[in-house]
Design an enzyme around this catalytic site. Structure first.
Site, PDB file in Angstrom:
ATOM      1  N   LYS A   1       0.795  -1.232   0.000  1.00 19.77           N
ATOM      2  CA  LYS A   1       0.000   0.000   0.000  1.00 19.77           C
ATOM      3  C   LYS A   1       0.833   1.291   0.000  1.00 19.77           C
ATOM      4  O   LYS A   1       0.309   2.330  -0.344  1.00 19.77           O
ATOM      5  CB  LYS A   1      -0.981   0.015   1.183  1.00 19.77           C
TER       6      LYS A   1
ATOM      7  N   GLY B   1       5.282   6.126   2.221  1.00 17.60           N
ATOM      8  CA  GLY B   1       6.014   7.399   2.153  1.00 17.60           C
ATOM      9  C   GLY B   1       5.490   8.477   3.079  1.00 17.60           C
ATOM     10  O   GLY B   1       6.243   9.320   3.544  1.00 17.60           O
ATOM     11  N   GLU B   2       4.188   8.477   3.322  1.00 21.38           N
ATOM     12  CA  GLU B   2       3.605   9.607   4.033  1.00 21.38           C
ATOM     13  C   GLU B   2       2.975   9.265   5.379  1.00 21.38           C
ATOM     14  O   GLU B   2       2.925  10.106   6.280  1.00 21.38           O
ATOM     15  CB  GLU B   2       2.572  10.289   3.120  1.00 21.38           C
TER      16      GLU B   2
HETATM   17 MO1  MOS Z   1       4.310  13.784  -1.669  1.00 21.17          MO
HETATM   18  S1  MOS Z   1       3.610  15.467  -0.701  1.00 21.17           S
HETATM   19  O1  MOS Z   1       2.956  13.138  -2.394  1.00 21.17           O
HETATM   20  O2  MOS Z   1       5.554  14.257  -2.656  1.00 21.17           O
END
Ligand code: MOS
Length: 768
Positions: A721, A724-725
């Protein structure tokens, strides 16, 4: 034919890395190149006859340029020219030419297009010289006079000017509501109501924005650009300057952080291209650290949240409205309040989101845009509700656990958040937490424990990938993807190596060039599901082709065999479980008289299936703070972040993504704020001396846990999934809640700086 592009200096895992499989911890393949300086960034590319451009930044917030006096600048030895709106090369006038893949609705800024000024710090001229020093000196001599209009940069004084966003950008879902939250709130026995505020932040990646435009003898432009998508920048340059696709190549093999600031082409890119077109030579433009504060930022946000519950903690109403800053040019929108409607089980939900246009640069996505602020307000409000109920904050979340998405009435494609709550609290030792604030002390410091839930999208986009097996047994997989430090090189090479059963050092994943197969921006935590799915698909097709070749080249073994009856192992294809019954892949190519075998795959999301589900990644964050009340100092001494993000492919880079995001969450909670002098309409602390980002001394123990989860709706190929965020979402709320637990002070605006701790309960200063 997709082959290795030597100029990209694509890294490969060191010899001895060996066989890998999903979930293993592998060191990043670009690590050595980065720490030894072998990796070249956009500002480091050499070119013969390179000229240097330095940007002149405007100094007023609104108005128009009356006059630009360039005489003194032009007189500096070595200065080639000063480009302004009056003498720049031809650019398209149409707004559409300036729309990039992530442009919001509205009219994008057109650098040096006209003398109009939209924000303080806007680029107004480019000085180009034989040396950087001459250009920089001359830039200081450019004299600009303005006709000044009145500006407004004060969001909190302009909340009455809010409006509903006009054209939406892709990916933005306007909030919807359900039930009658107002009526439920009025009648409920336990209620909380508060306003929250989050300050402006800037991305501050280590690498400054830079573009080196290398002009070939034939006029072809090869541009090394700091961007989250080489193809986005290529598209932009082609459209703005009317240059065909074959006239421009954009490369970004190494990017030193971006966090969303590189989702859109930044203004140094068109300025460098202008210089190259105007002078017919290679030009480099690098922004200064100060100028890194002169384009998009995380917009400041004001919220009002009301929560109502029965005495047993069952949520009766969720009410969340937010107002957010945008520019006059574009309706920049974030998904701020929608999360509040899907975090918990509740039948009465009211959500609202509006914009306030300010005389500032258009804000731009910053890691988990929208969720960082929206979930902060919601999760601090949940903590306030827990205390109104005299209930443990984790117990309140579990009491209202959403088995499905209540706002949309859809099941989740996967949701192991309960595991996150349980494993995270266990690791943290949450069960020993006394409920009352100010009940733990250690020497001069009050100790507090806080927690919050995190949520982010599980996104997948469209990408192509190519997989080439060479006669020498090397596998080269390519896609115009990006690695902004996230680990793309590593995770993609792992996926390909596992698929073909090759040692990792025999596999190279190539990215960072606009001529490679289509890839989306690296954003939205979607690269693994999207590009990874493409890599997986291309390797699958390659395996099928190799089996077919084996069936004709080694019919005695492979005739009639299906793909699930064979294995790929250490450069051989053989019958499952029978290593001797097979043939080397190199032999296979040699017998067929082939130098290479290539397969390509187009990765597309399973849209029809996905539509039936809510798709999200989840987390539970537990934080310990120590607060010195006399000094107003807060230390975040312990964090446990438990994340459910589908199958984790690259354990080491995934954990790094989450712990890095936690660092930023701490920084956002306690330190980061870009101050505006509203008289000037200008960001004032545009440097690292006065804009404080968390340093080593601010960061202590951070532990990352991944819940066991797999999601074949979001990612058919990988079950992943994206990570990164999610790591930053909820962190600032958990810190704020821990500060309340330590001190009994409810601080409702971020960053929570020492002055606010000293002041005590802190209302949002609307109208200041
Ligand atoms: Mo990120 S803010 O989707 O680069």
């Amino acid at each position: 034919m997709t082959d290795l592009i030597p100029e990209l200096k694509t890294p490969t895992a060191p010899a001895g890395t060996g066989r890998v499989r999903a979930g293993m911890a592998v060191s990043r393949v670009d690590g050595r190149a980065k720490v030894t300086g072998a990796a070249e960034y956009a500002a480091e590319i050499a070119a013969p006859d390179l000229a240097y451009g330095v940007v002149v930044s405007g100094t007023v917030a609104k108005g128009r340029i009356k006059r630009i006096d360039t005489a003194a600048a032009l007189a500096v030895p070595g200065v080639l020219d000063v480009l302004t709106h009056e003498n720049r090369p031809r650019m398209r006038a149409n707004d559409l030419a300036y729309k990039d893949m992530t442009a919001p609705g509205g009219s994008p800024f057109r650098p040096l297009f006209s003398g109009e000024i939209f924000w303080s710090g806007q680029p107004v001229a480019l000085v180009v010289a034989e040396t950087f020093e001459a250009a920089r000196h001359a830039a200081a001599l450019v004299l600009v006079t303005y006709e000044i209009d009145e500006h407004d940069t004060n969001l909190l004084a302009s909340l009455d000017k809010a409006y509903k966003p006009r054209p939406m950008k892709a990916g933005f879902t306007p909030p919807s509501s359900k039930g009658d939250a107002d009526a439920e709130w009025r009648d409920a026995p336990v209620r909380v109501e508060a306003e929250y505020y989050n300050a402006v932040e800037h991305h501050n990646p280590m690498e400054m924005f830079a573009s080196t435009v290398v002009r070939g003898a034939d006029g072809h432009l090869t541009i090394y650009d700091k961007t989250q998508s080489s193809q986005n920048s290529r598209w932009y340059v082609s459209h703005v300057f009317g240059l065909g696709k074959d006239k421009v190549t954009v490369r970004n093999p190494y990017v030193g952080g971006a966090f969303g600031s590189g989702l859109r082409p930044q203004y140094q890119l068109p300025l460098a291209v202008m210089g190259a077109l105007h002078l017919k030579r290679s030009v480099r433009v690098v922004l200064t650290r100060q100028q890194m504060f002169s384009f998009g930022h995380r917009p400041e946000t004001w919220h009002k949240v009301k929560l109502a519950a029965d005495r047993d903690g069952k949520l009766r109403a969720i009410w969340h409205e937010a107002l957010q800053e945008t520019s006059r040019l574009e309706d920049y929108v974030e998904v701020v309040v929608n999360w509040s409607g899907q975090l918990y089980a509740c039948e009465h939900i009211h959500l609202g989101y509006q914009l306030v246009a300010q005389d500032r640069a258009t804000p731009i996505d910053m890691r988990a845009p929208g969720a960082v602020h929206g979930v902060h307000a919601m999760e601090v409000a949940m903590d306030e509700l827990a205390y109104a109920l005299e209930m443990d904050p984790l117990a309140l979340r579990l009491k209202n656990y959403a088995e499905h998405n209540h706002l949309e009435d859809k099941p989740f494609s996967s949701k192991e958040l309960r595991q996150c709550y349980l494993q995270g609290s266990e690791r943290f030792g949450w069960k020993d937490r006394p409920l009352a604030p100010r009940s733990m002390r250690d020497g001069d410091e009050l100790v507090g424990w806080g927690m919050a839930t995190g949520i982010w999208d599980a996104m997948v986009m469209v990408a192509r990938a190519s997989a080439v097996l060479h006669a020498d047994g090397r596998l080269v997989v390519s896609s115009a993807a990006t690695d902004i430090g996230t680990g793309t090189y590593t995770v993609m090479a792992m996926i390909a190596a596992e698929q073909l059963g090759l040692p990792m050092e025999r596999v190279t994943f190539q990215l960072g060039d606009s001529t490679l197969p289509l890839a989306p921006i690296e954003g939205g935590s979607s690269h693994v599901t999207t590009v990874g799915g493409g890599v997986h698909g291309a390797c699958d097709k390659l395996k099928a082709t190799l089996l077919k070749m084996a069936q004709s080249q080694a019919a005695d073994i492979f005739k009639g065999r299906k793909i699930n009856q064979v294995e790929f192992n250490d450069g051989r294809i053989h019958l499952r479980g029978l290593p001797d019954q097979g043939i080397g892949l190199s032999d296979l190519l040699a017998r067929a008289g082939k130098e290479r075998v290539e397969e390509k795959f187009l990765m597309t999301p399973q849209l029809l299936k996905q539509r039936k589900y809510a798709r999200a990644v989840h987390s539970a964050v537990f934080v310990e703070v120590r607060v010195n009340e006399l000094l107003g100092m807060v230390r975040v001494t312990r964090v446990v972040s438990a994340v459910a993000a589908g199958r984790i492919i690259s354990a080491k880079t995934a954990a790094s993504q989450v712990s890095g995001a936690v660092v930023w969450g701490i920084s956002e909670a306690l330190h980061e704020e870009t101050f505006t002098d509203h008289r000037l309409g200008r960001f004032m602390n545009h440097n690292f001396a006065e804009y404080h980002v968390a340093a080593n001394a601010d960061i202590h123990d951070i532990q990352v846990i991944f819940a066991d989860e797999e999601d074949r709706i979001v990612s058919k190929q990988l079950g992943a999934k994206g990570v990164g965020e999610i790591g930053i979402v909820g962190v600032s709320a958990a810190v704020a809640n821990a500060i309340f637990h330590a001190t009994g002070k409810r601080l409702r605006s971020t960053p929570i700086t020492p002055d606010k701790i000293l002041m005590g309960d802190h209302e949002v200063p609307v109208g200041r």
